[in-house]
Design an enzyme around this catalytic site. Structure first.
Site, PDB file in Angstrom:
ATOM      1  N   CYS A  45       0.716  -1.181   0.080  1.00 39.27           N
ATOM      2  CA  CYS A  45      -0.083  -0.149   0.013  1.00 39.27           C
ATOM      3  C   CYS A  45       0.823   1.338   0.010  1.00 39.27           C
ATOM      4  CB  CYS A  45      -0.806   0.128   1.178  1.00 39.27           C
ATOM      5  SG  CYS A  45       0.009   0.228   2.800  1.00 39.27           S
ATOM      6  N   CYS A  63       1.822  -4.380   8.427  1.00 41.18           N
ATOM      7  CA  CYS A  63       1.351  -2.790   7.995  1.00 41.18           C
ATOM      8  C   CYS A  63      -0.067  -2.466   8.606  1.00 41.18           C
ATOM      9  CB  CYS A  63       1.427  -2.640   6.493  1.00 41.18           C
ATOM     10  SG  CYS A  63       0.863  -1.346   6.010  1.00 41.18           S
ATOM     11  N   CYS A  94      -2.688  -1.634   5.861  1.00 35.55           N
ATOM     12  CA  CYS A  94      -3.238  -2.854   4.784  1.00 35.55           C
ATOM     13  C   CYS A  94      -3.382  -4.392   5.226  1.00 35.55           C
ATOM     14  CB  CYS A  94      -2.565  -2.899   3.446  1.00 35.55           C
ATOM     15  SG  CYS A  94      -0.983  -3.410   3.322  1.00 35.55           S
ATOM     16  N   CYS A 145      12.450  -7.786  12.166  1.00 35.24           N
ATOM     17  CA  CYS A 145      13.069  -8.672  11.249  1.00 35.24           C
ATOM     18  C   CYS A 145      12.014  -8.874  10.150  1.00 35.24           C
ATOM     19  CB  CYS A 145      13.159 -10.182  11.784  1.00 35.24           C
ATOM     20  SG  CYS A 145      14.158 -11.115  10.674  1.00 35.24           S
TER      21      CYS A 145
END
Length: 157
Positions: free
Chosen positions: A68, A114, A117, A137
């Site tokens: 996104c 995220c 999204c 990571c």
């Protein structure tokens, strides 16, 4: 600055609200993302260690979500963790990421997504370098690196 106690609090109770949300169907995601990006971001797979785009890349810039475009990490927070994947000490903003407990594969981890999204990025661990002690990571396939902006424009344009 985010600390491990913040990560646990977010995963247990509530994540920071994102500035915006992007929601698509899985079919839409398949059409937008490469097959490798889809496997990582949407199916929560993990790419091979060391054989990925950003593991050994330390060029200046900002890393954004490949799904996104949400800005996630600054290259100044990237370090060589010898883990096989790009590692960062802090996200760009408190609301860039979402934290979820992940008990798959007989492990107790905290997944990082995220926050815009819900794309799977990787995991965060409390074994990073001082002063924050965090190691994000992250799968390279979940990221795109944007060139650094010099900030030196023409002053009298």
């Amino acid at each position: 600055m985010i600390r491990w106690s913040d990560v646990i609090k977010y995963a247990k109770y509530s994540n920071p609200e994102p500035a915006t949300r992007v929601e698509r169907t899985e079919l839409d995601w398949q059409q937008i993302l490469t097959p490798a990006q889809f496997r990582i971001l949407r199916l929560k797979e993990t790419e091979s260690p060391y054989r990925n785009a950003y593991c050994r890349s330390y060029e200046p810039g900002v890393y954004a979500c490949a799904g996104c475009g949400n800005l996630l990490f600054d290259s100044s927070q990237k370090y060589h963790a010898i883990s096989g994947w790009p590692s960062f000490t802090q996200p760009l903003t408190k609301s860039a990421l979402k934290y979820l407990f992940d008990d798959t594969h007989h492990m107790h981890r905290v997944e990082v997504q995220c926050n815009v999204c819900d794309g799977h990025l990787g995991h965060v661990f409390p074994d990073g370098p001082p002063p924050h002690g965090l190691r994000y990571c992250i799968n390279s396939e979940s990221l795109v690196r944007l060139e650094a902006v010099s900030g030196k424009g023409e002053e009298n344009a």
